[in-house]
Every structure is written in structure tokens, then in C-alpha cells.
Design a protein around this motif. Structure first.
Motif, short mmCIF file in Angstrom:
data_model
loop_
_atom_site.label_atom_id
_atom_site.label_comp_id
_atom_site.label_asym_id
_atom_site.label_seq_id
_atom_site.Cartn_x
_atom_site.Cartn_y
_atom_site.Cartn_z
N LEU A 464 -0.22 -77.65 34.50
CA LEU A 464 -0.37 -76.48 33.48
C LEU A 464 0.79 -75.77 33.32
O LEU A 464 1.77 -75.14 34.38
CB LEU A 464 -1.36 -75.83 34.17
CG LEU A 464 -2.61 -74.63 33.86
CD1 LEU A 464 -2.70 -74.70 32.43
CD2 LEU A 464 -2.83 -74.00 34.73
N VAL A 465 1.54 -75.39 32.50
CA VAL A 465 2.74 -74.62 31.68
C VAL A 465 1.44 -72.68 31.38
O VAL A 465 0.83 -72.50 30.80
CB VAL A 465 2.82 -74.76 30.08
CG1 VAL A 465 4.14 -73.77 30.51
CG2 VAL A 465 3.09 -76.27 30.62
N ILE A 466 1.40 -71.96 32.06
CA ILE A 466 1.44 -70.43 31.87
C ILE A 466 2.14 -69.54 31.26
O ILE A 466 3.46 -69.73 31.65
CB ILE A 466 1.13 -70.56 33.16
CG1 ILE A 466 -0.26 -71.02 33.73
CG2 ILE A 466 -0.16 -68.61 33.32
CD1 ILE A 466 -1.22 -70.61 35.32
N TYR A 467 2.30 -68.75 30.09
CA TYR A 467 3.61 -68.50 29.71
C TYR A 467 2.13 -66.25 30.27
O TYR A 467 1.29 -66.37 29.35
CB TYR A 467 3.94 -68.13 28.36
CG TYR A 467 4.62 -67.27 28.04
CD1 TYR A 467 5.53 -66.34 28.37
CD2 TYR A 467 3.34 -66.14 27.01
CE1 TYR A 467 5.58 -65.52 27.70
CE2 TYR A 467 4.10 -65.17 25.83
CZ TYR A 467 5.46 -64.70 26.68
OH TYR A 467 6.35 -63.86 25.80
N ALA A 468 3.17 -65.84 30.66
CA ALA A 468 2.86 -64.78 31.23
C ALA A 468 3.67 -63.41 30.36
O ALA A 468 5.22 -63.31 30.11
CB ALA A 468 2.60 -63.91 32.42
N PRO A 469 3.25 -63.08 29.24
CA PRO A 469 3.93 -61.71 28.69
C PRO A 469 4.29 -60.71 28.98
O PRO A 469 5.21 -59.89 28.54
CB PRO A 469 2.87 -61.89 27.23
CG PRO A 469 1.71 -62.34 27.79
CD PRO A 469 1.74 -63.32 28.28
N ARG A 470 3.35 -60.26 30.39
CA ARG A 470 3.87 -59.18 30.42
C ARG A 470 4.82 -59.41 31.14
O ARG A 470 5.82 -58.42 31.47
CB ARG A 470 1.90 -58.56 31.30
CG ARG A 470 1.18 -58.37 30.47
CD ARG A 470 1.22 -56.97 30.26
NE ARG A 470 -0.19 -56.29 28.93
CZ ARG A 470 -1.13 -55.77 29.37
NH1 ARG A 470 -0.77 -55.08 30.40
NH2 ARG A 470 -2.00 -55.62 28.45
N GLY A 472 7.47 -61.66 30.16
CA GLY A 472 8.31 -62.09 30.28
C GLY A 472 8.28 -63.48 31.12
O GLY A 472 9.88 -63.89 31.20
N ILE A 473 7.95 -64.78 31.49
CA ILE A 473 8.22 -65.19 32.43
C ILE A 473 7.21 -66.59 31.54
O ILE A 473 5.78 -66.76 31.19
CB ILE A 473 7.94 -65.73 33.72
CG1 ILE A 473 6.82 -65.32 34.17
CG2 ILE A 473 9.33 -63.93 34.00
CD1 ILE A 473 6.61 -65.07 35.90
N LEU A 474 7.59 -67.70 32.23
CA LEU A 474 7.02 -69.23 31.53
C LEU A 474 7.05 -70.36 32.93
O LEU A 474 7.57 -69.85 33.96
CB LEU A 474 7.85 -70.48 30.57
CG LEU A 474 7.32 -70.91 29.92
CD1 LEU A 474 6.08 -70.98 29.39
CD2 LEU A 474 8.71 -72.53 29.17
N GLU A 475 5.73 -70.62 32.93
CA GLU A 475 6.10 -71.09 33.97
C GLU A 475 4.67 -72.54 33.98
O GLU A 475 4.08 -72.73 33.65
CB GLU A 475 4.34 -70.90 35.81
CG GLU A 475 5.32 -68.79 35.92
CD GLU A 475 4.50 -68.14 37.38
OE1 GLU A 475 4.92 -67.08 38.11
OE2 GLU A 475 3.45 -68.27 36.94
N VAL A 476 5.50 -73.69 35.71
CA VAL A 476 4.72 -74.99 35.18
C VAL A 476 4.29 -75.16 37.03
O VAL A 476 5.19 -75.17 38.23
CB VAL A 476 5.95 -75.85 35.22
CG1 VAL A 476 5.26 -77.20 34.53
CG2 VAL A 476 6.56 -75.83 33.19
N GLY A 486 8.11 -74.75 38.22
CA GLY A 486 9.22 -74.45 37.50
C GLY A 486 8.41 -72.97 36.97
O GLY A 486 7.71 -72.81 36.93
N ALA A 487 10.29 -71.98 37.23
CA ALA A 487 9.58 -70.87 36.68
C ALA A 487 11.23 -70.79 35.75
O ALA A 487 11.82 -70.09 36.26
CB ALA A 487 9.19 -69.91 37.44
N PHE A 488 10.68 -69.95 34.71
CA PHE A 488 11.89 -69.54 33.58
C PHE A 488 11.62 -68.25 32.85
O PHE A 488 10.25 -67.77 32.41
CB PHE A 488 11.85 -70.73 32.09
CG PHE A 488 11.46 -71.87 32.54
CD1 PHE A 488 12.82 -72.45 33.15
CD2 PHE A 488 10.93 -73.02 32.90
CE1 PHE A 488 13.30 -73.69 33.49
CE2 PHE A 488 10.63 -73.97 33.34
CZ PHE A 488 11.67 -74.23 33.52
N ASN A 489 12.06 -67.91 33.10
CA ASN A 489 12.43 -66.09 32.02
C ASN A 489 13.23 -66.33 30.77
O ASN A 489 14.13 -66.72 29.82
CB ASN A 489 14.12 -64.48 32.68
CG ASN A 489 13.58 -64.60 34.17
OD1 ASN A 489 12.14 -64.40 34.55
ND2 ASN A 489 14.36 -64.87 34.79
#
Length: 1319
Positions: A464-470, A472-476, A486-489
């Protein structure tokens, strides 16, 4: 291998799409668009509990509104990306932009994909409707050659009016459907997937449309056929205009959802079959314990909705309970198509009339009622409102977001929530499904199973890929209960796109033929203008206890930290690295670890060699079944490259100096040139060095011949005992070539040893020749400063030519050798003409030496050795290559001289240089000149003449041999040499023609630079041949002048006077001062055109020729040739325009008022203006009306008065000058003479104009000029009234204390008495 985010595409001009969709953002100042680096936010330091209950407090200052709108505009758009990555749609309200990918070369020489605007426009048809949802669905091809591949992409768009419309990639409307009158909330698609297990139900393709209280599902097969038919019909309509093929109707089902308050999003799960237990449980819940059940469980279509009351609703529609509805396809009318391609094909549907068509369009189609469908159960939560639902690829899980900032993972089969994430407000979700690569399993774990694959079936993991715009990170996240892997700014203004489908139109046969390159999800970042995707290794789904891969990844991470650490003890570091890489089990992971070690910049060469050798020895000692063959080969290849790097470095480090002296005589023998030819070559290169040193800027480079081992390994690859060079940029080729050859070219390394080493390593002679030439040509300045480097190049080239497979043994003198052709091609393409000429001389000498040796060997078989020696000493063996070398040497010599001229600098001009003249001239090469056409050489010189602003007189003087030889100007000397070198291409008329065109082209870029137009007319007047002069003038008029001239005419006729600066800039595109000069130059051009038309009959048409060395030129037709193709002008029409131009010029020159130029002509004269000067027009003839003649006479008298006043008016502060005044752009016209000439053309009495001129001269006190001009009067009888006016004017000029003032008064009284009529 860890989880990684990879950029696979960028946007060519995303700002243009934003400006089209948000016009108000275009007008804002750029200072508002302040970007914040997303890397500054750290997801590890954020407090997760702060998102649980309350909204985060964000500053809402008015000053940040502009910044927010500039960066977050994508959040307000409807966005969709095709899963095959061949189309992206960005829509907002009524507008949409279609983006298509294009391949282009990056700065590093690699190809990269960019999204460019393919179509933009408005999609709305109904009034005030807006886009709510969009999909890009690729449709499979039906051709045998491309079965299973995408053919084209259909864009499906939902509107607030309830319509669903289908478009092509070019914006052509295919069909439009109104299936429900409520707004479309969401569009989703499902395409065919091969079932992974026999027990999984095969799902049909469908398009589902969500409305506020209904769901419509369109059968995928029916939709596919209808879209193909509509597209074919549009294509046939565009071709013939009358085709009308009715496509098949759409089959759809419409369900009215009941017992739910609001619906925001939905997911169509597909057809499912209950197990017997679930069947009995469901029957007993609905009908009680007395409920009867069928023997076979029924098939049902499952739908899951999110909204409120219930938060999630589960609907089940029994298959066969209702018949599908059939909808007649509402075809788009071709005359209403948005694409300009089909604008002319109106009425292709065969409908009766335009009026009836409009009536039909206004009537909305019939909307079928929905079949009621009650919610079976749900997750009741009165306070929670669902926002979106995202179904997993295997249709078993779904991620639901709500307004509380939670993400809930649903098991759709059981209808329960199995996991919840907190702190994700406004989150966007997607899925990634990864199949296990069977080849990456550990060799020692191989278990030969009885199934189809010896390693067992491929397992599948879902993330599951989650993008949290508040934040600014993308999590797997690993599902169902797995950890975050995984987590990316990524920034706070991105959009996560998850299509959830692939290609429509496939089945269980066609889907196996070809696996398309599809992206399961992607992240669009408008700030950086990039599109990214996430790569997740399969092993991250495995638990740490059962996976040896996890241990290997831990070792890889430890290795990465060790490579980054700064430690003075390299031996200890080397030992630890060896232990780590030997402990890794998986071959693929071991290969990854070795790649990271070889890519390290901290480890010295010795460490890299020892580590690779240790790993190689360890792998050889193991059993072959337990060692990956690819890893073993990889180590062997890298080890050979390291040995080559070591050998070359040792040769470069040896102190080697040649003590052999080098003289000009040695150079002449080496290059096979006599003394005169050598002196000529040296003089040419010396001039080139002097002029080139003025323009070239040289920065301090790194030490030549030094290349890091990391870079060396990146450039080369070893495969099958052959070393090849990867696809690298030109700068990288120079760096690699310098590492191999620069020390040898400088005489600091042994040439023989280097060639022997490179040949034994497996480098091909062709690759070595390419690297050698790239170094030689790029280091031109160093090469020209070191004459002994020519000897080194000769030796190196001879040794390379003697290598195996360099020159084929079967090569004969009557064929072209690919080896020498490669060298000649490099010289032809090079822009470093000095180095290219030297290398060509060396290549010619080496080729002649080898050719002679082959000839000597051939003759030695038939004659004695002494005879053959005498033959080859005195002559050079003739071959086809020899002729090509001689031709190339002549072309390079010409190009070098031309480049030297372009680098030369003329003396500073009095006028200020324009920004257009400051632009650097492009560098020349033989290839550019060959592709520039017959006029390429003259065009290059014309650009230099424009840049230096050389006058036409200087060109004329330089063309004369005597003047040029006596001149001390190096510029004129180079010009003279260029004339001698190019007698045909730089023939004076051809050069003036190109200069004339170059100046007018540059003037057209900046019309305020009126001196460019003046200079262009000067070059035009210097053209001697009337045929060329006529053609150039006519081309200038038609291309650059007639539009501005007509605009100036209509503007002056509208305002009735000389227009002000603001009006001139608005209508004509230049200031009032520049427009005055423009009209004067137009008059000069028209006069030149008429003179050329008169003279052309007495001259022969010239032949545009070229030099023998440049007969192979290809490319555009030269300006001179185009000029000779122009038609004959119609002389009276040009004269007619010349009269108008004179009138306009006079109005602007003297700022005349109450003058409308077009009012001086009748209807015939007005209609003839601005027509093609070669056409026959109906012009005024015969006697003109007296009213026109009277108006014309008044105008000419005004011009004469203004001209005399401007020339003979007495200045207040300085003495008058009788010299002709000059305007801002040169000598002024002789206006009285011009007025007399106009009087002849306008049928005005010339005596009236001349008499008025004499009167004005006397009035201004120029009595002697008045007496001279009065003698030219034909009719000396003047009316007494005119004499009275003249006497009164004289009295006004006499002072009262003048001696004859009283006599003048008596004379006035006498004249007035005579003038009075008798009583």
C-alpha cells in the motif's frame, strides 16, 4: 535492494498548462512563486500524535496566498495518466490539456522522456458544465503484427451535467452519453487479468460511473467495439465526408443505490461466488431459519461505496436478475468537433439540415430508470465520512480514507476492517503488486517441485502506497499487517495517480503475447516538473525470521555506511569490506554490493582490485551450482577492466621523453608536403591561431590524462573478451581518450607500449581511433602549440592501422576503406578546423604510406626488389581513398580560412552595436557547409559582415586585388583571401544578395534598428546584375515590407496626419522615428526595383555556380537562386506604390496634418494597392477629376513649403547653412525635385509647383536660388493677385528703418490698385 523512488519522466513546459487552466496565475508576479525545498522536512522528527484529533495549525497569511496557488494548483485539477504512460490529461472546469510523451537527448547524451502539450482546449458542450472525473484508457490493437499492444488511447470525461464523453488523443469527440441526469462523481475502469489460480473467478472488463444515488456499469466488450466503430467513422468522415456507419449500441446496467445518505466514491469488486457456508449464513440472515437455498451458490456483482450513513456500504447485485439496457450511441456531429482537422467535414452523418440538427441537439436523450439495489450491510459510523476508496490489484483489499485523517484497510470479501493508520489527513492512496523473480532465489534453496517451474510458482506481494500531503512524505507499507518498508520526502503539492487498470480489449490469449510496460502508480510533482514511480523489491514482503534476504540487505546497508565512513586505516576498511561481501548469500545481492564498492570514490585502486580478486577466488572455489554464473562473469569482467586501468596508469606514470629533434624538414617529409605547401599550411594555421585566440576563453582544466577508476569503470564494459564503450557524452569520450592517448601525443609515454596494451586488452581499433580523434580534435589549442605532437599522432595512427581488423586484407585501391572513411567522417564533423586539417594531413600521409607498402608488396612478386623500390620512392600509389583525402584536405583548408575570417574582428564602428550584433557566430565544419546548400558559404560570411557592420564599399575594395594587397587591414586581407578561395560562392553579387537578406532579416527582428534596413538597401543597390537585384527586392517586399507598409498607410489615413509614437508602435510595430526611415527605405527599394526591371532585359541571367570541392553540397536553395526564380514585376503597379510611398514619407518627414493619403486616389487606385507586384491590376488612366487634382495640388504645395522651411529657415542661435540637411539615417531627399516628379504622376501642373517653390525661396530670403529656379518656369505670366501676395510677403520681411521701406509701401499700393476690378 531497498525500496526506491525513481523519476521516469519530466514535463517539457508544465507552466504553459498551468497558465492555460489558471489564467489568473499567469498575470501574477514571479516573486510570488517562492519554492520551498521539500527535503527540509523530516518524517522521522514529526510527531505522529499531532494529527490524531485536531487539524494542524497552518499559517493563513495573505502574503502566502500567491505562493500557495502557484504550487498547489494541481490539487484543484482532475488528473489522469494512462497506465501505458502514453497520455496524461489535466482538466479544470471546462478546459483540458492533453500531454503526450516525447523522447529527447539530455545534456549527458542519454535519452529521456518528457511530457509535452499535444492538445489543449475546451471540453464543455452544455452550458455551465464542468469536468468532474477523467480516465485515459489504452485500447488494444486488433492487428496481427501488434496483438496485445496498445493501439490508441481513449479519454473518458465525466461532467456535472451527467454526460460522459469519449475523446481521441487529439481532442476529437467520438461519442457522448447521458445515462443519468445527476452529476458524474467518479469514473473507474476494470480491464482483463489472467486468474492466478483456477479457483479465482474470471472478471469481465467494465467502465463504472458513479452518480450521487446510482452506479452505471458499461460492459467492456460493448464499449471497446463502440469506440473502435466511432473512431473509424470519424476517420472515414474526414476522408470522404459522407460515410455513416452506425456503431453497435452500448450494453450497460444501472443500479439505484438505496438506504445510504451520501456517496462520495465507489469500487466495483466484480463477480464473486459465495461458499456454501456463506450462502447458508446469508440466506438465514435474510429469510430466517426457514429460508430455502439453491443447490449452487449464485454469482453476484459486488460494489463497495464510501460516504456517510453507512460509512462504507456493501451492495450485491445478483447476476441475471435484470437484463442489460441498450443505449443508442449518440455520435458527435463532425461540425461540432473541437479538432480543427474535422471542421470542414460538417454534415457527414447525413442529417437533413442545420436547423433540424440544432433541434435534435437541444433535446436530451431518454434516461432509463435505475434498478433499485439496497445496501446489504456496511460499517456504520455516524460521525465518520468517507472520502475515497482504492481497490487492490487482486480485488481482495481496499484502502478507505475519511475526514478524521484515518486510512482503513478493508477485507472486501468478509466486509470487515483489518487495519487502521492514523494521522493522514487528505491522504492519497495507491497499490503496488510485485511478483517474485524466481531467478533471484538463493541457489542453495532450490527445491525441484513437480509443478511447471522447477522453482515453484511465482509468489505475489501487495504494498500500500500512501501520500500524506500535509507532511510531504510518500510511504510504502506491506499488507496486510506488515511494516513500513519505505518513506520518501517528496513535497506537499504532489498528486498520487493509481489507475487500477491496464489495456482494454485483451483476453486470455492476447494478454499472453506481449507484456506492456505499465506503471501501477506514479507521483506527479508540479514543483520539480517530474513524474516518479516507486520500485519495491519482493523480499520486503517477507518476514525477517524466514528471509535470508533480510540479512543480506542488512549487510548491504552496513557496507554502504562503511563506504561513506572516513577512516585513515584503509587496510582495516578493506578487510571489513571483504568479510561483508563474502557473508552475503544471494548472488544478486552480492553483485549489487560489488557494484556499490566499485562505484565508491573513497577507496583507492588497490583496495578495489584486492576486493574483486578475493571475491573472484572465493567464487571459483565454490561449486558451480551454488554460484550464479552471471555473478562469476561479472567479477571476471570487472577484474579485466581493473587490470587494464592499472596497465595504462603505469605506462602514463613512466618518465619517458623522446630525444629526437623535430624540424620543419621532418614535418614536410612526414606529411609528404613540399616546402611551399608546408609554408602555406603553417601560415594558414598561424592566422587561425591568432584570430581564434581572440575569441576563445580557456579555463584551467583538470590535469590531462588522469581519470578516476570509478569513472573508468562507468565508461567501459567487458563482454566476451571484447571491451566496448558505453553510450557516453562527447566530454566523457574526450576524458577517456585523454587517459589513453594524451601522454603519448605529448611525447611523455611510449606509443608502441600503449597500443600493444590496448590491443591485448580487447579494445577494437575502430574504438581506439574514435577516442584518439576525439582527444586530438578537442585539444586544438594545445595541439597547435606543439608541432611535435603531429609526429606522435602519425606514429599512433600508423600503429592503430596495423592492428588486426583495422584495414581489411581484401581492401584494394579501387574501393573505399571503412577505416579511413571513419577518420574522414570525424574530420568532416569536427568544428575544430585547425586540428582537423592537421589530422587529415596525417591520415593522408599514413594512408599513402600503407598503400605504397601494399603496392610494393604486390610488385615485389612480379619484379625484382630494386625495381620495386625505385617505383615506390618516386610516386604515390593511386587509389580511391587518395582522391577522397585530397578532396577532404581542400574542403578543410577552405573551411579553416572561412572560420579564420569569422573569428576576425573589424575596427570599432562609430554606431553603437546592437544586441543582435553581439550574438556569437556559429562555428563551422565541413559537414555544416555541405548541408548548408549552395548559399551556405555566402550566408556565413554575410552573418560576419552583419556582426562587424562592414560597409558595401569595403567589400568592393577587398574584391580588387591591388587594393587588398596594399591594405594594412587584416580584415580586408582575409576577405581578399576568401574571395580567391571561393570565387563562385563569394561572387560579389551573390555576397551582396546574402548581406542584403541578412540585414533585412535582423531588422525584422528589431524594427527599431532602422540602420539595418538602410544598410540592407545599400547592399541591394550595389548588386550589379539586374536579375538578382530585381528578385531580391521583390522577395524583401513580399516577405517583410508589404504588411507593415499597408498598416502604416491605413493608420495615417485613419488619423489624417503623421501618427504619434504610441499609435505607430501599436499598429506598425515600430516608433514614429523608425517608421519615417522605414518609409524612406521602402521608396528607395521601389525605385531600385523599377530601375532593375528596366535594365534586366539588357543583361543575361547569371549562373549560380560553386567550386569543384563543394559540388556535393545539399540543403536549402540559395538566396541568389531564389531571386532568379522570381517573376517579372508589373512596372506601372510598382510605380503606383512608389507614388503612395513618397506621399507617406513626406507626411512623416515633415509631420504634415489634415492629410489623408488614400483620399488622393480614386477607387481604382485604392484597389490596386498592396496587391502582388507581379500581377496585372486595373490602374487609373485618362484625365483625373478636377477635385482630385485640386487636393493633390494642395498636398504638393504643402510638401514644398515644409521642405523649404526645413532647409532655409533662419536658425535662432547659429548661422544658416546652405548644405543639404541630413536626417537621422543619412542624407535627406531633394524634396522640391521629388515634388515635381510627383506632380507629373499626379497630373498636377509642374509650373504651379515650381512657381510655389520659387515663391517660398524668396519668402525665406534665398533670392539667388529663387532667381535660378525662376528661369525654369514654362509660363512666366503670373496673376496680379499672386504678385500682390508676394509683395506683401516682402514688406513683412523688411524692417521699418530700411532705406527702401517707403518705396515698398508705394509699390504695394500700386499693385493693389491694379489688382482691384474696375467699377
Amino acid at each position: 535492494m531497498a525500496c526506491s523512488i525513481v523519476q521516469f519522466c519530466t514535463f517539457q513546459d508544465l507552466q504553459a498548462a498551468r497558465d492555460f487552466l489558471f489564467p489568473r496565475l499567469r498575470e501574477e508576479t514571479p516573486s510570488c512563486a517562492v519554492r520551498r525545498d521539500p527535503s527540509k522536512s523530516n518524517w522521522e522528527d514529526d510527531g505522529w500524535g499531532t494529527w490524531e484529533e485536531t487539524e494542524p495549525q497552518e499559517p493563513e497569511e495573505e502574503g502566502n496566498m500567491c505562493k500557495t496557488q502557484k504550487t498547489s494548483w494541481l490539487q484543484d485539477c482532475v488528473l489522469s495518466l494512462s497506465p501505458t504512460n502514453d497520455l496524461m490529461v489535466i482538466a479544470r472546469e471546462q478546459k483540458a490539456v492533453f500531454l503526450v510523451p516525447k523522447w529527447k537527448h539530455s545534456a549527458k547524451g542519454k535519452e529521456e522522456m518528457q511530457f509535452a502539450v499535444g492538445w489543449s482546449g475546451s471540453l464543455s458542450v452544455e452550458e455551465a458544465e464542468c469536468v468532474t472525473s477523467a480516465l485515459c484508457i489504452p485500447l488494444a490493437s486488433q492487428k496481427r503484427s501488434s496483438t496485445g499492444r496498445p493501439d490508441w488511447t481513449c479519454i473518458v470525461v465525466g461532467f456535472t451535467s451527467g454526460y460522459v464523453r469519449f475523446y481521441t488523443e487529439s481532442g476529437v469527440l467520438l461519442l457522448s452519453q447521458l445515462l443519468n441526469e445527476d452529476p458524474v462523481l467518479q469514473l473507474k475502469c476494470r480491464t482483463y487479468e489472467i486468474p492466478r489460480h483456477p479457483g479465482v473467478t474470471e472478471q469481465n472488463e467494465e467502465l463504472s460511473i458513479l452518480y450521487p444515488a446510482a452506479i452505471v456499469t458499461i460492459d467492456g466488450f460493448s464499449l471497446f467495439q463502440s469506440l473502435r466503430a466511432c473512431r473509424n467513422q470519424v476517420a472515414k468522415a474526414a476522408a470522404s465526408g459522407n460515410e455513416n456507419i452506425q456503431p453497435p449500441p452500448l450494453a450497460y446496467k444501472k443500479w439505484g443505490l438505496q438506504d445510504i445518505d451520501t456517496i462520495i466514491d465507489h469500487a466495483s469488486i466484480g463477480i464473486m461466488t459465495l461458499s456454501p457456508f456463506d450462502q447458508m449464513k446469508t440466506a438465514s440472515n435474510i429469510g430466517g431459519y426457514n429460508a430455502a437455498i439453491k443447490n449452487s451458490p449464485p454469482a453476484m456483482s459486488q460494489y463497495v461505496t464510501v460516504g456517510s450513513n453507512p460509512f462504507t456500504g456493501f451492495f450485491y447485485a445478483l447476476e441475471g436478475s435484470t437484463q442489460p439496457l441498450l443505449s443508442h450511441v449518440a455520435l458527435a456531429v463532425a461540425s461540432k468537433l473541437t479538432s480543427a482537422l474535422f471542421n470542414a467535414a460538417s454534415g457527414w452523418l447525413g442529417w437533413k439540415s442545420k436547423h433540424e440538427e440544432e433541434v435534435v441537439q437541444k433535446q436530451k436523450p431518454k434516461v432509463e430508470p435505475a434498478t433499485p439495489l439496497a445496501v446489504r450491510f456496511g460499517l456504520p459510523d455516524s460521525r465518520r465520512h468517507g472520502e475515497s476508496i482504492c481497490l487492490s490489484p487482486c480485488n481482495t483489499l481496499a484502502a478507505v480514507t475519511d475526514d478524521f485523517g484515518r486510512i482503513i484497510l478493508l477485507d472486501v470479501a468478509r466486509g470487515i476492517a483489518i487495519r487502521m493508520w492514523k494521522g493522514y489527513r487528505d491522504a492519497q492512496t495507491g497499490w503496488i503488486q510485485i511478483a517474485e523473480d524466481l531467478h533471484e532465489r538463493a541457489p542453495e534453496k532450490v527445491d525441484f517441485s513437480p509443478f511447471g517451474s522447477p522453482q515453484g510458482p511465482s509468489r505475489v506481494a501487495q504494498f500500500l502506497v500512501i501520500y500524506a500531503p500535509r507532511r510531504g512524505i510518500l510511504e510504502v507499507w506491506s499488507t496486510q499487517q506488515g511494516p513500513r518498508v519505505g518513506a520518501f520526502n517528496v513535497g506537499k503539492h504532489c498528486r498520487l495517480l493509481y489507475p487500477g487498470y491496464k489495456i482494454m480489449g485483451l483476453n486470455n490469449v492476447t494478454s499472453q503475447n506481449w507484456q506492456p510496460q505499465t506503471y501501477q502508480m506514479c507521483l506527479v510533482d508540479p514543483v520539480s516538473g517530474s513524474v516518479k514511480t516507486v520500485h519495491v523489491p519482493f523480499h520486503l514482503a517477507l518476514s525477517d525470521k524466514k528471509s535470508e534476504r533480510a540479512k543480506d540487505m542488512h549487510l548491504v546497508k552496513k557496507l554502504g555506511a562503511l563506504l561513506k565512513a572516513k577512516s585513515p586505516n584503509l587496510d582495516l576498511i578493506e578487510t571489513e569490506i571483504k568479510e561483508l561481501i563474502l557473508d552475503i548469500k544471494y548472488p544478486a545481492t552480492k553483485k549489487q554490493a560489488l557494484e556499490s564498492i566499485l562505484a565508491s570514490i573513497r577507496l583507492p585502486f588497490s583496495c578495489l582490485r584486492n576486493i574483486t580478486q578475493t571475491l573472484m577466488d572465493t567464487l571459483k572455489n565454490q561449486e558451480l551450482e551454488c554460484v550464479g554464473e552471471g555473478l562469476l562473469q561479472f567479477c571476471a569482467n570487472k577484474l579485466k577492466l581493473l587490470h587494464l586501468y592499472e596497465s595504462v596508469s603505469q605506462l602514463n606514470s613512466i618518465d619517458f621523453h623522446s630525444d629526437t629533434p623535430f624540424s620543419d624538414n621532418d614535418l614536410s617529409v612526414l606529411l609528404r608536403l613540399d616546402e611551399k605547401e608546408l609554408l602555406k599550411l603553417q601560415a594558414l594555421l598561424e592566422k587561425y591561431k591568432q584570430e581564434n585566440s581572440r575569441t576563445a576563453v580557456r579555463f584551467s582544466d583538470d590535469k590531462d590524462g588522469v581519470l578516476p577508476v570509478k569513472t573508468f569503470l562507468e565508461y567501459l564494459e567487458h563482454e566476451k573478451d571484447v571491451i566496448n564503450m558505453k553510450k557516453i557524452s562527447e566530454e566523457d569520450c574526450v576524458a577517456l581518450g585523454s587517459f589513453f592517448f594524451w601522454k603519448c601525443l605529448c611525447g611523455e609515454s611510449s606509443t608502441e607500449d600503449m597500443c600493444r596494451t590496448l590491443e591485448s586488452a580487447g579494445l577494437s581499433p575502430q574504438l581506439l581511433l574514435s577516442l584518439l580523434l576525439s582527444v586530438w580534435l578537442s585539444k586544438e589549442k594545445d595541439v597547435l602549440d606543439k608541432p611535435q605532437s603531429v609526429c606522435c599522432l602519425h606514429t599512433m595512427l600508423y600503429l592503430l592501422s596495423k592492428m588486426k581488423v583495422a584495414i581489411e586484407e581484401t581492401w584494394d585501391s579501387q574501393s573505399v576503406s571503412p577505416w579511413w572513411q571513419q577518420m574522414r567522417a570525424a574530420c568532416i564533423q569536427s568544428e575544430h578546423n585547425g586540428a582537423a586539417l592537421l589530422s587529415a594531413h596525417v591520415g593522408h600521409a599514413v594512408a599513402a604510406q600503407i598503400s605504397n607498402s601494399l603496392t610494393e608488396k604486390h610488385f615485389s612478386q612480379t619484379v625484382s626488389g630494386t625495381d620495386s623500390e625505385a617505383l615506390t620512392d618516386s610516386w604515390e600509389a593511386l587509389s580511391l581513398d587518395t582522391e577522397y583525402w585530397k578532396l577532404l584536405l581542400k574542403q578543410l583548408e577552405d573551411c579553416l580560412l572561412l572560420q579564420t575570417l569569422l573569428h576576425s574582428k573589424a575596427p570599432a564602428s562609430a554606431s553603437k552595436a546592437s544586441s543582435l550584433q553581439s550574438e556569437p557566430l556559429p562555428k563551422l565544419s565541413v559537414k555544416k557547409l555541405l548541408e548548408g546548400g549552395k548559399g551556405g558559404i555566402a550566408d556565413s560570411v554575410a552573418k560576419w559582415i552583419f556582426k562587424q557592420d562592414v560597409s558595401p564599399e569595403v567589400l568592393k575594395l577587398a574584391n580588387k586585388e591591388g587594393d587588398a594587397e596594399d591594405s594594412d587591414e587584416p580584415k580586408e586581407d582575409l576577405l581578399h583571401l576568401a574571395y580567391k578561395q571561393f570565387p563562385c560562392s563569394l561572387e560579389l553579387d551573390v555576397l551582396h544578395a546574402h548581406c542584403c537578406w541578412e540585414y533585412v532579416v535582423q531588422w525584422n527582428k528589431d524594427p527599431e534598428e532602422a540602420r539595418f534596413f538602410v544598410r540592407s538597401i545599400e547592399h541591394l543597390e550595389h548588386i550589379l546584375n539586374a536579375h538578382v537585384q530585381n528578385g531580391i527586392a521583390l522577395m524583401m517586399w513580399n516577405t517583410f515590407l508589404v504588411k507593415r507598409f499597408s498598416a502604416a498607410t491605413y493608420l495615417m489615413d485613419k488619423v489624417g496626419k503623421a501618427p504619434k509614437d504610441r499609435l505607430c508602435r501599436r499598429d506598425v510595430g515600430m516608433s514614429d522615428t523608425a517608421m519615417t526611415s522605414f518609409l524612406g527605405c521602402c521608396w528607395d527599394l521601389l525605385q531600385t526595383l523599377m530601375e532593375a526591371d528596366v535594365s534586366r532585359d539588357e543583361m543575361q541571367v547569371p549562373v549560380v555556380d560553386t567550386e569543384d570541392a563543394w559540388l556535393a553540397v545539399e540543403g536549402p536553395v540559395s538566396i541568389a537562386e531564389l531571386a532568379l526564380e522570381q517573376k517579372h514585376i508589373h512596372y506601372p503597379l510598382v510605380e503606383h506604390h512608389s507614388v503612395l510611398c513618397s506621399l507617406l514619407y513626406a507626411v512623416m518627414r515633415f509631420s504634415l496634418k489634415t492629410v489623408k493619403p488614400l483620399s488622393l486616389f480614386d477607387s481604382k487606385g485604392k484597389n490596386a494597392f498592396f496587391k502582388d507586384l507581379t500581377s496585372i491590376q486595373l490602374l487609373p488612366s485618362g484625365e483625373m477629376d478636377a477635385n482630385f487634382i485640386s487636393v493633390r495640388q494642395q498636398f504638393l504645395l504643402k510638401v514644398v513649403s515644409a521642405a523649404v522651411q526645413a532647409r532655409h529657415a533662419v536658425p535662432k542661435d547659429k548661422d544658416s547653412s546652405e548644405e543639404a540637411p541630413t536626417t537621422l539615417f543619412g542624407k535627406d531627399q531633394d524634396w522640391p525635385a521629388l515634388a515635381l516628379d510627383l506632380a507629373h504622376h499626379l497630373q498636377v501642373s509642374e509650373d504651379v509647383v515650381r512657381r510655389h517653390y520659387v515663391r517660398e525661396l524668396y519668402s525665406c530670403g534665398a533670392d539667388h536660388l529663387g532667381e535660378e529656379n525662376s528661369q525654369d518656369l514654362q509660363n512666366t505670366e503670373v496673376p496680379i493677385a499672386t504678385t500682390a501676395k508676394l509683395v506683401n510677403k516682402v514688406i513683412e520681411l523688411l524692417p521699418e528703418n530700411h532705406g527702401q521701406y517707403s518705396l515698398a509701401l508705394h509699390l504695394t499700393e500700386a499693385v493693389e490698385a491694379i489688382a482691384m476690378p474696375p467699377l
